[in-house]
Design a protein around this motif. Sequence first.
Motif, PDB file in Angstrom:
ATOM      1  N   SER A 201      -8.733   0.350  -3.191  1.00 41.51           N
ATOM      2  CA  SER A 201      -7.968   0.664  -2.177  1.00 41.51           C
ATOM      3  C   SER A 201      -7.854  -0.763  -1.384  1.00 41.51           C
ATOM      4  O   SER A 201      -6.483  -0.989  -0.855  1.00 41.51           O
ATOM      5  CB  SER A 201      -8.504   1.772  -1.243  1.00 41.51           C
ATOM      6  N   ALA A 202      -8.586  -1.482  -1.193  1.00 39.49           N
ATOM      7  CA  ALA A 202      -8.576  -2.717  -0.305  1.00 39.49           C
ATOM      8  C   ALA A 202      -7.788  -3.724  -1.022  1.00 39.49           C
ATOM      9  O   ALA A 202      -6.915  -4.565  -0.169  1.00 39.49           O
ATOM     10  CB  ALA A 202     -10.034  -3.194  -0.114  1.00 39.49           C
ATOM     11  N   LYS A 203      -7.669  -3.556  -2.309  1.00 38.36           N
ATOM     12  CA  LYS A 203      -6.888  -4.599  -3.099  1.00 38.36           C
ATOM     13  C   LYS A 203      -5.631  -3.918  -3.569  1.00 38.36           C
ATOM     14  O   LYS A 203      -4.622  -4.720  -4.265  1.00 38.36           O
ATOM     15  CB  LYS A 203      -7.719  -5.103  -4.263  1.00 38.36           C
ATOM     16  N   ASN A 204      -5.262  -2.682  -3.353  1.00 34.59           N
ATOM     17  CA  ASN A 204      -4.137  -2.117  -3.885  1.00 34.59           C
ATOM     18  C   ASN A 204      -3.976  -2.227  -5.494  1.00 34.59           C
ATOM     19  O   ASN A 204      -2.924  -2.423  -6.072  1.00 34.59           O
ATOM     20  CB  ASN A 204      -2.729  -2.421  -3.204  1.00 34.59           C
TER      21      ASN A 204
ATOM     22  N   ARG B 267       0.792  -1.153   0.005  1.00 37.47           N
ATOM     23  CA  ARG B 267      -0.192  -0.050   0.212  1.00 37.47           C
ATOM     24  C   ARG B 267       0.964   1.316  -0.167  1.00 37.47           C
ATOM     25  O   ARG B 267       1.052   2.047   0.938  1.00 37.47           O
ATOM     26  CB  ARG B 267      -1.096   0.071   1.493  1.00 37.47           C
ATOM     27  N   THR B 268       1.399   1.598  -1.076  1.00 34.77           N
ATOM     28  CA  THR B 268       2.648   2.615  -1.291  1.00 34.77           C
ATOM     29  C   THR B 268       1.999   3.814  -1.740  1.00 34.77           C
ATOM     30  O   THR B 268       2.624   5.024  -1.846  1.00 34.77           O
ATOM     31  CB  THR B 268       3.793   1.950  -1.817  1.00 34.77           C
ATOM     32  N   PHE B 269       1.111   3.696  -2.708  1.00 31.21           N
ATOM     33  CA  PHE B 269       0.675   4.923  -3.414  1.00 31.21           C
ATOM     34  C   PHE B 269      -0.588   5.783  -2.923  1.00 31.21           C
ATOM     35  O   PHE B 269      -1.126   6.666  -3.691  1.00 31.21           O
ATOM     36  CB  PHE B 269       0.283   4.416  -4.840  1.00 31.21           C
ATOM     37  N   SER B 270      -0.902   5.301  -1.704  1.00 34.19           N
ATOM     38  CA  SER B 270      -1.978   6.295  -1.309  1.00 34.19           C
ATOM     39  C   SER B 270      -1.804   7.609  -0.999  1.00 34.19           C
ATOM     40  O   SER B 270      -2.894   8.365  -1.075  1.00 34.19           O
ATOM     41  CB  SER B 270      -2.395   5.536   0.214  1.00 34.19           C
TER      42      SER B 270
ATOM     43  N   VAL C  17      -1.739   7.662 -20.943  1.00 35.52           N
ATOM     44  CA  VAL C  17      -3.095   7.154 -21.255  1.00 35.52           C
ATOM     45  C   VAL C  17      -4.164   7.774 -20.180  1.00 35.52           C
ATOM     46  O   VAL C  17      -5.072   8.400 -20.641  1.00 35.52           O
ATOM     47  CB  VAL C  17      -3.310   5.408 -21.114  1.00 35.52           C
ATOM     48  N   ALA C  18      -3.992   7.381 -18.903  1.00 30.76           N
ATOM     49  CA  ALA C  18      -4.709   7.742 -17.867  1.00 30.76           C
ATOM     50  C   ALA C  18      -4.144   7.692 -16.420  1.00 30.76           C
ATOM     51  O   ALA C  18      -3.085   6.997 -16.359  1.00 30.76           O
ATOM     52  CB  ALA C  18      -6.005   6.807 -18.021  1.00 30.76           C
ATOM     53  N   ALA C  19      -4.628   8.350 -15.539  1.00 35.10           N
ATOM     54  CA  ALA C  19      -3.732   8.559 -13.992  1.00 35.10           C
ATOM     55  C   ALA C  19      -4.952   8.776 -13.209  1.00 35.10           C
ATOM     56  O   ALA C  19      -6.072   9.414 -13.555  1.00 35.10           O
ATOM     57  CB  ALA C  19      -2.847   9.755 -13.910  1.00 35.10           C
ATOM     58  N   ILE C  20      -4.768   8.315 -11.900  1.00 29.71           N
ATOM     59  CA  ILE C  20      -5.775   8.641 -10.786  1.00 29.71           C
ATOM     60  C   ILE C  20      -4.995   8.942  -9.542  1.00 29.71           C
ATOM     61  O   ILE C  20      -3.876   8.260  -9.230  1.00 29.71           O
ATOM     62  CB  ILE C  20      -6.452   7.508 -10.568  1.00 29.71           C
ATOM     63  N   ILE C  21      -5.335   9.825  -9.188  1.00 27.23           N
ATOM     64  CA  ILE C  21      -4.943  10.465  -7.791  1.00 27.23           C
ATOM     65  C   ILE C  21      -5.426   9.478  -6.547  1.00 27.23           C
ATOM     66  O   ILE C  21      -6.837   9.764  -6.556  1.00 27.23           O
ATOM     67  CB  ILE C  21      -5.037  12.095  -7.534  1.00 27.23           C
ATOM     68  N   TRP C  22      -4.760   8.990  -5.824  1.00 24.99           N
ATOM     69  CA  TRP C  22      -5.426   7.766  -5.091  1.00 24.99           C
ATOM     70  C   TRP C  22      -6.055   8.299  -3.997  1.00 24.99           C
ATOM     71  O   TRP C  22      -7.341   7.842  -3.830  1.00 24.99           O
ATOM     72  CB  TRP C  22      -4.023   7.129  -4.392  1.00 24.99           C
ATOM     73  N   SER C  23      -5.652   9.311  -3.385  1.00 33.24           N
ATOM     74  CA  SER C  23      -6.667   9.708  -2.035  1.00 33.24           C
ATOM     75  C   SER C  23      -7.984  10.442  -2.509  1.00 33.24           C
ATOM     76  O   SER C  23      -8.921  10.096  -1.864  1.00 33.24           O
ATOM     77  CB  SER C  23      -5.679  10.898  -1.307  1.00 33.24           C
TER      78      SER C  23
END
Length: 126
Positions: free
Chosen positions: A73-76, A26-29, A47-53
């Motif tokens: 998030s539960a599965k990273n 869980r490194t990218f939170s 292509v695409a990106a998501i800001i984790w928080s």
Amino acid sequence: VQLQASGGGSVQAGGFLRLSCAASERTFSSGAMGWFRQIPGKEREFVAAIIWSRGSTHYANSVKGRFTISRDSAKNTVYLQMNFLKPEDTAVYYCAGREESTIVGRLFTPSSYNYWGQGTHVTVSS
């Protein structure tokens, strides 16, 4: 940290695929994850990106309205749902992770990411 990408394959134009990328930790939170693609002889393309928080998403114009990035998030794990695929979507797709937050504009650049998956092939035939 290991990123394991899967879900590539061969489909006909108009079809769909869902790519998955599982992170071993869980490194990218606090950061972001993204998808890039590359064809031989060309540079890796955002292509695409998501800001984790926040779950906020960003897309290349070429895929906007057809692709959807999401995370569990539960599965990273981050996903890329690809609909209405076109032959020009044919490429090796790579997932990437960034541990720290950054401005949105840097998410479009491969060098902004610390970790990369091994790539998964997507072939779209006409």
